[in-house]
Enzyme design. Structure first.
Site, mmCIF file in Angstrom:
data_model
loop_
_atom_site.group_PDB
_atom_site.id
_atom_site.type_symbol
_atom_site.label_atom_id
_atom_site.label_comp_id
_atom_site.label_asym_id
_atom_site.label_seq_id
_atom_site.Cartn_x
_atom_site.Cartn_y
_atom_site.Cartn_z
ATOM 1 N N ASP A 69 9.726 17.659 -24.332
ATOM 2 C CA ASP A 69 9.758 16.272 -23.864
ATOM 3 C C ASP A 69 10.707 16.059 -22.697
ATOM 4 O O ASP A 69 11.768 16.667 -22.608
ATOM 5 C CB ASP A 69 10.151 15.336 -25.011
ATOM 6 C CG ASP A 69 8.963 15.053 -25.905
ATOM 7 O OD1 ASP A 69 7.945 14.566 -25.381
ATOM 8 O OD2 ASP A 69 9.045 15.340 -27.108
ATOM 9 N N GLU A 92 -0.767 7.661 -31.183
ATOM 10 C CA GLU A 92 -0.034 8.865 -31.565
ATOM 11 C C GLU A 92 1.325 8.423 -32.087
ATOM 12 O O GLU A 92 2.126 7.851 -31.338
ATOM 13 C CB GLU A 92 0.141 9.793 -30.361
ATOM 14 C CG GLU A 92 -1.153 10.459 -29.951
ATOM 15 C CD GLU A 92 -1.001 11.403 -28.760
ATOM 16 O OE1 GLU A 92 -1.937 12.161 -28.512
ATOM 17 O OE2 GLU A 92 0.052 11.354 -28.092
#
Lengths: 268, 393
Positions: free
Chosen positions: A60, A49
């Site tokens: 995040d 990724e």
């Protein structure tokens, strides 16, 4: 059969989960992150990724946020990352590559344009963290037209009916988030996750990959018994951001991923 | 599911984990909207706790000194906590209570929304945590103390630019992990649907009152309605009373900072381009790579790189007009209102006032401007003093 299907089929034949590694592109700088991804692939990652940093990464945790901040400061941009991705995919035609970012980065580049570009440079899919089912059409359409997988997410909070709809429209694989929260390394309630994955798998026609919070080989090993793929990101970035020379950190990262690769095997 | 977009703007650009939380919120709000008890509770608090209705005041000396249009001020500065923010926090906190949530979280920039949230948390006996950029914590020490006095916990956010947008990121992260017991009380008409709708609805009391007050005092609708726009909640609130009257010109005033050309401003509509942030598609200040850029305005409350999606829609459709006012004009308006009317406006509101002052002389006294005086300026005394020192004035 497309490349992601081949990868998951091969892993299945080898009686193991696919190992999916998230890398913050451009961290600590473009050249180093290319080395880090190269290292991850050589150590056994099946799918990469490619995280494109965004200034406001609301999904995040602190490790990836800090990496994103450094990457942006050191000049990481989407065009540079695409150049790097093209080199990597040429060198590793068997490896799967997913572009991973937030919608603003993709929208700013142009949704049609990015979906034309990615297959040209050998990438297989795209994942936008902040693009739920309700908003996906504007990206799903150009993805479909260009033969690109749009990777969908489900979370423990997703009601089963909704998860079934997401999975029925999914392409490539489904990213199952292990915990309600942001990315990061943490102690997981592994039994609950395994049960959740079992439910998802019973209703899905595409592979299910589990991510968020996987920080060691033991966790990877446990989830690999049921998931079609395990995704490790923050733990990898944490090693890359450790102390010492970058070459030493790279070596530590190589060992970590090689260890993960051994542990995604299923017990008989 | 209602329409979640305003043309191409708005939407629900959030991580999948938050979707059930947004769905729960939408359902709870639509139920509350139909519940007369909820309305009664809300209206009673607006009257007895906030002190509504807020007056409409004809700024006669100011208007005469400018020799033009008649300027009327909607006095949101007279609300409890000193700004329009409380209209929204009371509505959302009541909703939170109805949903069985026990903890309120909020983002704040200058601290006004944080104070308004901490206030209603105390009022309703709820736990409260406010996320605030660490730079803003330093700049707005008094508001940090106010929040703490009211029993809220203030969490400084030191990442990114350490300002409002980073506080909002952190609040969203907290909510993603804790939405079972936590209600995220967004302070402006931005964020993912249904927030732009519900904040607008809770602020629309400003416009509804103002329209009736204009009719009562002047016998007609105002010619122009002028409000400052950061995220845009006070503007959307006052515009809401006039959306059905196309003859009324609606003007949103963005923070021009040191001028649009300087790059140091917070004018998302006048100086930005379309993108996606904090759950909605809207005009944003961003660089060529799509990274959100730092904003600047002397007024901390306008210092946000985005704007409510309905404003973006109204800008494109021409239903409202958006202009900018620079720091120095806002400061001049701040002084002028203090001297002519004995009212010290918030620097945010001074932007709206400055635009009215700029164009007043082009119109006869029979023309009426309705300016939303969204907050009071006590909080800005330090900022104004420093600004004048730097200008050598």
């Amino acid at each position: 059969m497309n490349k992601l299907q081949k990868i998951f089929t091969r892993c299945c034949q080898e009686n193991r989960a696919a190992l999916i590694i998230f890398c913050s592109c451009g961290y600590p700088d473009m050249e180093s992150s290319e080395q880090a991804i190269e290292t991850a692939i050589n150590a056994g990652a099946d799918i990469i990724e490619l995280g494109v940093p965004f200034s406001d990464p609301m999904a995040d945790g602190s490790i990836i946020r800090k990496a994103s901040e450094v990457a942006i400061r050191n000049g990481a941009t989407l065009p540079k990352i695409l150049d790097m991705a093209e080199r990597l995919s040429k060198r590793h035609p068997e490896t799967g590559f997913i572009l991973f970012s937030y919608m603003n980065i993709l929208y700013n580049y142009g949704l049609e344009k990015i979906c034309r570009k990615l297959p040209e440079i050998g990438l297989d899919g795209i994942l936008a963290v902040d693009l739920p089912l309700e908003e996906k059409e504007e990206l799903a359409k150009p993805c479909q037209e260009n033969g690109l997988h749009l990777i969908a997410l489900v979370s423990p909070a997703t009601p089963l009916e909704r998860a079934r709809k997401i999975m029925s429209e999914a392409s490539g694989f489904v990213y199952s988030i292990n915990v309600c929260g942001v990315t990061g390394v943490r102690d997981l309630q592994q039994q609950e996750i395994v049960e959740h994955l079992a439910v998802l798998k019973a209703h899905s026609t595409v592979p299910i990959a589990a991510g968020f919070g996987i920080n060691d080989a033991q966790a990877a090993q446990r989830l690999s018994q049921i998931a079609d793929g395990v995704i490790v990101g923050s733990a990898f970035i944490k090693i890359l951001s450790g102390k010492g020379e970058f070459s030493q950190r790279l070596e530590a990262a190589r060992e970590f991923i090689a260890d993960l690769a051994k542990n995604v095997r299923r017990q008989p | 599911m209602m329409n979640t977009h305003y043309g191409i703007y708005g939407g629900q650009y959030v991580a999948e984990t938050l979707m059930p939380a947004l769905t729960e919120l939408e359902q709870a709000y639509l139920e509350a909207k139909r519940d007369p008890e909820f309305h009664k509770e809300y209206q009673t608090l607006l009257k007895n706790y906030v002190g509504r209705e807020s007056p409409l005041y004809f700024a006669k000396r100011l208007s005469q000194s400018l020799g033009g249009a008649s300027i009327y001020l909607k006095r949101e500065d007279l609300n409890h906590t000193g700004a329009h923010k409380i209209n929204n926090t009371i509505g959302q906190a009541l909703l939170a209570k109805h949903m069985g949530k026990t903890r309120l979280i909020a983002e704040t920039g200058a601290g006004m929304h944080g104070v308004a949230t901490a206030t209603v948390a105390a009022l309703l006996g709820m736990e409260c945590e406010v996320f605030m950029g660490s730079l803003d914590v330093q700049r707005q020490a008094v508001n940090v103390e106010r929040m703490q006095t009211l029993g809220a916990k203030v969490n400084p956010v030191s990442e990114g630019s350490a300002t409002l947008k980073d506080a909002m990121n952190e609040a969203l992260r907290d909510w993603t992990a804790r939405f079972k017991d936590t209600f995220y009380l967004i302070g402006t008409v931005a964020g993912p649907y249904p927030y732009p709708m519900l904040v607008r609805d809770f602020q629309s009391v400003i416009g509804e009152e103002a329209r009736q007050q204009c009719l009562d005092q002047t016998g007609r609708l105002p010619d122009q309605v002028i409000a400052c726009v950061g995220g845009g909640s006070n503007a959307m609130g006052i515009f809401a009373g006039f959306c059905d009257y196309p003859e009324v010109r609606l003007v949103g005033v963005e923070a021009g900072g040191k001028g649009l050309d300087s790059g140091e401003h917070a004018a998302s509509i006048c100086g930005g381009k379309v993108g996606i942030l904090h759950g909605c598609k809207t005009y944003l200040l961003q660089n060529a790579d799509g990274q959100i850029t730092d904003t600047y305005s002397v007024s901390a409350g306008l210092d946000y790189p985005g704007v409510g999606p309905e404003h973006s829609f109204m800008a494109d459709s021409g239903e409202a007009h958006y202009v900018t006012v620079n720091d120095d004009d806002a400061i001049a308006a701040f002084d002028l209102l203090a001297r002519y009317e004995g009212i010290i406006p918030a620097l945010e509101s001074a932007h709206a006032l400055a635009y009215a002052i700029r164009i007043a002389a082009d119109f006869p006294a029979t023309t009426t401007f309705l300016v939303n005086l969204s907050g009071r300026g006590d909080k800005d005394m330090d900022t104004v003093r420093k600004f004048k020192q730097e200008q050598g004035a």
